[in-house]
Motif scaffolding. Structure first.
Motif, PDB file in Angstrom:
ATOM      1  N   GLU A   1       0.831  -1.215   0.000  1.00 43.68           N
ATOM      2  CA  GLU A   1       0.000   0.000   0.000  1.00 43.68           C
ATOM      3  C   GLU A   1       0.861   1.258   0.000  1.00 43.68           C
ATOM      4  OE1 GLU A   1      -2.611  -0.667   3.318  1.00 43.68           O
ATOM      5  OE2 GLU A   1      -3.898  -2.011   2.142  1.00 43.68           O
ATOM      6  N   ARG A   2       1.926   1.255   0.788  1.00 37.78           N
ATOM      7  CA  ARG A   2       2.822   2.416   0.837  1.00 37.78           C
ATOM      8  C   ARG A   2       3.475   2.635  -0.524  1.00 37.78           C
ATOM      9  NH1 ARG A   2       5.839   5.065   5.216  1.00 37.78           N
ATOM     10  NH2 ARG A   2       7.333   6.419   4.205  1.00 37.78           N
ATOM     11  N   THR A   3       3.912   1.560  -1.143  1.00 39.23           N
ATOM     12  CA  THR A   3       4.561   1.654  -2.445  1.00 39.23           C
ATOM     13  C   THR A   3       3.576   2.134  -3.507  1.00 39.23           C
ATOM     14  OG1 THR A   3       6.102  -0.096  -1.812  1.00 39.23           O
ATOM     15  CG2 THR A   3       5.895   0.360  -4.164  1.00 39.23           C
ATOM     16  N   ALA A   4       2.356   1.617  -3.492  1.00 39.61           N
ATOM     17  CA  ALA A   4       1.332   2.052  -4.458  1.00 39.61           C
ATOM     18  C   ALA A   4       1.039   3.547  -4.292  1.00 39.61           C
ATOM     19  CB  ALA A   4       0.058   1.219  -4.294  1.00 39.61           C
ATOM     20  N   THR A   5       0.944   4.000  -3.056  1.00 40.34           N
ATOM     21  CA  THR A   5       0.707   5.428  -2.792  1.00 40.34           C
ATOM     22  C   THR A   5       1.859   6.266  -3.341  1.00 40.34           C
ATOM     23  OG1 THR A   5      -0.631   4.944  -0.849  1.00 40.34           O
ATOM     24  CG2 THR A   5       0.351   7.142  -0.967  1.00 40.34           C
ATOM     25  N   ASP A   6       3.082   5.827  -3.096  1.00 42.95           N
ATOM     26  CA  ASP A   6       4.252   6.562  -3.588  1.00 42.95           C
ATOM     27  C   ASP A   6       4.294   6.586  -5.119  1.00 42.95           C
ATOM     28  OD1 ASP A   6       5.030   7.065  -0.994  1.00 42.95           O
ATOM     29  OD2 ASP A   6       6.747   5.691  -1.017  1.00 42.95           O
ATOM     30  N   LEU A   7       3.944   5.466  -5.751  1.00 40.30           N
ATOM     31  CA  LEU A   7       3.942   5.427  -7.219  1.00 40.30           C
ATOM     32  C   LEU A   7       2.885   6.372  -7.792  1.00 40.30           C
ATOM     33  CD1 LEU A   7       4.546   1.621  -7.812  1.00 40.30           C
ATOM     34  CD2 LEU A   7       6.115   3.498  -8.393  1.00 40.30           C
TER      35      LEU A   7
ATOM     36  N   ILE B   1      13.585   3.510  -2.581  1.00 42.15           N
ATOM     37  CA  ILE B   1      13.518   2.387  -3.521  1.00 42.15           C
ATOM     38  C   ILE B   1      12.362   2.592  -4.500  1.00 42.15           C
ATOM     39  CG2 ILE B   1      13.005  -0.098  -3.688  1.00 42.15           C
ATOM     40  CD1 ILE B   1      15.827   0.480  -2.706  1.00 42.15           C
ATOM     41  N   THR B   2      11.227   3.022  -3.982  1.00 43.80           N
ATOM     42  CA  THR B   2      10.054   3.251  -4.832  1.00 43.80           C
ATOM     43  C   THR B   2      10.321   4.390  -5.816  1.00 43.80           C
ATOM     44  OG1 THR B   2       8.602   2.483  -3.065  1.00 43.80           O
ATOM     45  CG2 THR B   2       7.578   3.740  -4.825  1.00 43.80           C
ATOM     46  N   GLY B   3      10.985   5.437  -5.359  1.00 39.00           N
ATOM     47  CA  GLY B   3      11.329   6.547  -6.248  1.00 39.00           C
ATOM     48  C   GLY B   3      12.221   6.106  -7.397  1.00 39.00           C
ATOM     49  N   GLN B   4      13.195   5.260  -7.104  1.00 36.94           N
ATOM     50  CA  GLN B   4      14.070   4.734  -8.155  1.00 36.94           C
ATOM     51  C   GLN B   4      13.270   3.900  -9.154  1.00 36.94           C
ATOM     52  OE1 GLN B   4      17.018   2.618  -5.869  1.00 36.94           O
ATOM     53  NE2 GLN B   4      18.159   4.476  -5.374  1.00 36.94           N
ATOM     54  N   PHE B   5      12.356   3.085  -8.637  1.00 36.66           N
ATOM     55  CA  PHE B   5      11.520   2.257  -9.502  1.00 36.66           C
ATOM     56  C   PHE B   5      10.613   3.149 -10.357  1.00 36.66           C
ATOM     57  CE2 PHE B   5       7.814  -0.659 -10.164  1.00 36.66           C
ATOM     58  CZ  PHE B   5       8.477  -1.643 -10.888  1.00 36.66           C
TER      59      PHE B   5
ATOM     60  N   PRO C   1      14.627 -15.782  -9.445  1.00 37.64           N
ATOM     61  CA  PRO C   1      14.674 -16.755 -10.548  1.00 37.64           C
ATOM     62  C   PRO C   1      13.297 -17.055 -11.155  1.00 37.64           C
ATOM     63  CG  PRO C   1      16.031 -17.514  -8.728  1.00 37.64           C
ATOM     64  CD  PRO C   1      15.259 -16.318  -8.230  1.00 37.64           C
ATOM     65  N   VAL C   2      12.259 -17.103 -10.332  1.00 35.50           N
ATOM     66  CA  VAL C   2      10.918 -17.369 -10.854  1.00 35.50           C
ATOM     67  C   VAL C   2      10.435 -16.190 -11.689  1.00 35.50           C
ATOM     68  CG1 VAL C   2       8.507 -17.814 -10.220  1.00 35.50           C
ATOM     69  CG2 VAL C   2      10.351 -18.948  -8.989  1.00 35.50           C
ATOM     70  N   LEU C   3      10.631 -14.981 -11.179  1.00 36.08           N
ATOM     71  CA  LEU C   3      10.215 -13.796 -11.927  1.00 36.08           C
ATOM     72  C   LEU C   3      10.985 -13.680 -13.241  1.00 36.08           C
ATOM     73  CD1 LEU C   3       9.934 -11.255  -8.967  1.00 36.08           C
ATOM     74  CD2 LEU C   3       8.067 -12.485 -10.126  1.00 36.08           C
ATOM     75  N   THR C   4      12.264 -13.980 -13.209  1.00 37.15           N
ATOM     76  CA  THR C   4      13.086 -13.941 -14.413  1.00 37.15           C
ATOM     77  C   THR C   4      12.609 -14.978 -15.428  1.00 37.15           C
ATOM     78  OG1 THR C   4      14.969 -13.115 -13.156  1.00 37.15           O
ATOM     79  CG2 THR C   4      15.451 -14.119 -15.287  1.00 37.15           C
ATOM     80  N   SER C   5      12.236 -16.162 -14.945  1.00 39.73           N
ATOM     81  CA  SER C   5      11.758 -17.202 -15.867  1.00 39.73           C
ATOM     82  C   SER C   5      10.452 -16.798 -16.544  1.00 39.73           C
ATOM     83  CB  SER C   5      11.592 -18.543 -15.150  1.00 39.73           C
ATOM     84  OG  SER C   5      10.410 -18.559 -14.370  1.00 39.73           O
ATOM     85  N   LEU C   6       9.701 -15.898 -15.912  1.00 42.86           N
ATOM     86  CA  LEU C   6       8.468 -15.369 -16.511  1.00 42.86           C
ATOM     87  C   LEU C   6       8.751 -14.171 -17.423  1.00 42.86           C
ATOM     88  CD1 LEU C   6       6.126 -15.630 -13.404  1.00 42.86           C
ATOM     89  CD2 LEU C   6       5.904 -16.924 -15.537  1.00 42.86           C
ATOM     90  N   GLY C   7      10.034 -13.802 -17.546  1.00 42.37           N
ATOM     91  CA  GLY C   7      10.437 -12.743 -18.456  1.00 42.37           C
ATOM     92  C   GLY C   7      10.565 -11.358 -17.848  1.00 42.37           C
ATOM     93  N   ALA C   8      10.391 -11.237 -16.549  1.00 45.86           N
ATOM     94  CA  ALA C   8      10.411  -9.929 -15.893  1.00 45.86           C
ATOM     95  C   ALA C   8      11.797  -9.298 -15.906  1.00 45.86           C
ATOM     96  CB  ALA C   8       9.938 -10.060 -14.450  1.00 45.86           C
ATOM     97  N   GLN C   9      11.805  -7.972 -15.904  1.00 46.52           N
ATOM     98  CA  GLN C   9      13.008  -7.191 -15.651  1.00 46.52           C
ATOM     99  C   GLN C   9      12.969  -6.880 -14.159  1.00 46.52           C
ATOM    100  OE1 GLN C   9      12.561  -3.725 -18.095  1.00 46.52           O
ATOM    101  NE2 GLN C   9      13.114  -4.794 -19.956  1.00 46.52           N
ATOM    102  N   VAL C  10      13.650  -7.670 -13.368  1.00 47.31           N
ATOM    103  CA  VAL C  10      13.524  -7.590 -11.916  1.00 47.31           C
ATOM    104  C   VAL C  10      14.429  -6.493 -11.360  1.00 47.31           C
ATOM    105  CG1 VAL C  10      13.591  -8.876  -9.750  1.00 47.31           C
ATOM    106  CG2 VAL C  10      13.026 -10.066 -11.882  1.00 47.31           C
ATOM    107  N   ALA C  11      13.794  -5.528 -10.695  1.00 50.08           N
ATOM    108  CA  ALA C  11      14.518  -4.426 -10.063  1.00 50.08           C
ATOM    109  C   ALA C  11      15.169  -4.912  -8.766  1.00 50.08           C
ATOM    110  CB  ALA C  11      13.546  -3.283  -9.758  1.00 50.08           C
ATOM    111  N   GLN C  12      16.026  -4.079  -8.215  1.00 52.54           N
ATOM    112  CA  GLN C  12      16.613  -4.370  -6.909  1.00 52.54           C
ATOM    113  C   GLN C  12      15.490  -4.516  -5.896  1.00 52.54           C
ATOM    114  OE1 GLN C  12      19.907  -4.799  -5.973  1.00 52.54           O
ATOM    115  NE2 GLN C  12      19.014  -5.397  -4.036  1.00 52.54           N
ATOM    116  N   GLY C  13      15.406  -5.665  -5.255  1.00 46.97           N
ATOM    117  CA  GLY C  13      14.349  -5.907  -4.281  1.00 46.97           C
ATOM    118  C   GLY C  13      14.627  -5.238  -2.953  1.00 46.97           C
ATOM    119  N   TRP C  14      13.641  -5.304  -2.083  1.00 50.60           N
ATOM    120  CA  TRP C  14      13.772  -4.685  -0.772  1.00 50.60           C
ATOM    121  C   TRP C  14      13.174  -5.606   0.280  1.00 50.60           C
ATOM    122  CZ3 TRP C  14      16.889  -1.261   0.933  1.00 50.60           C
ATOM    123  CH2 TRP C  14      16.680  -0.676   2.178  1.00 50.60           C
TER     124      TRP C  14
END
Length: 181
Positions: free
Chosen positions: A22-28, A165-169, A124-137
């Protein structure tokens, strides 16, 4: 402006993970992006476990993924891995469902020893689905307070770090970046 789907993989109605989502969605939204939130625990269990993509609720969830320009995926960590609920949902997506899409993984856990689970279990799972995976938190559970009424809040330092992190994303979701993906 990107459309971002924020998925919560927490099975709990009182969830530290949902607090992050929710915090990340609000920031986005504050950065000009459109967000939708999907709590996977609200999907019907039998069709989800059977990977019944014809079930209306499951079909809608899969459609939300397909319509999103980017995703934020949050999960609690159990036994050094992401939630079974999230795994079950990811397993029913088509093989290349996330191709070219930026994904921000977020995780909560009871011990800092689980901090690497994002990179060794979820990425690895997200990558196998083709995602461009950002630095996680990763957020340690003790940095998220739960009040008696069930509301959750991040401590100030954790909130500030998540905002960064959200700002970078959000910057990565600039229209020119998405068009190139």
């Amino acid at each position: 402006m990107a459309t971002v789907l924020a998925l919560s993989g927490s099975p709990s109605p009182t969830s530290r993970t949902t607090c992050l989502i929710e915090r990340t969605a609000t920031d986005l939204r504050a950065h000009g992006h459109h967000t939708r939130t999907l709590a996977l625990r609200e999907l019907p269990a039998a069709p989800l476990l059977a990977a019944d993509t014809k079930d209306p609720a499951i079909a809608r969830a899969v459609r939300l993924v397909a319509e999103a320009d980017a995703l934020v995926i949050g999960t609690p960590l159990y036994k050094a891995a992401y939630s079974g609920l999230l795994k079950t949902f990811l397993d029913l997506l088509p093989q290349h469902a996330l191709t070219g899409r930026p994904v921000l993984p977020l995780a909560t856990g009871g011990t800092p020893a689980h901090v690497l689970a994002i990179d060794y279990a979820l990425r690895p799972v997200l990558t196998s689905l083709g995602a461009q995976v950002a630095q996680g938190w990763f957020v340690w559970d003790q940095h998220v307070a739960t009040a008696p009424d069930g509301t959750t809040t991040l401590d100030a330092a954790t909130g500030h770090a998540l905002d960064r992190i959200t700002g970078q994303f959000a910057e990565h979701l600039a229209p020119s970046t998405l068009a190139a993906a």
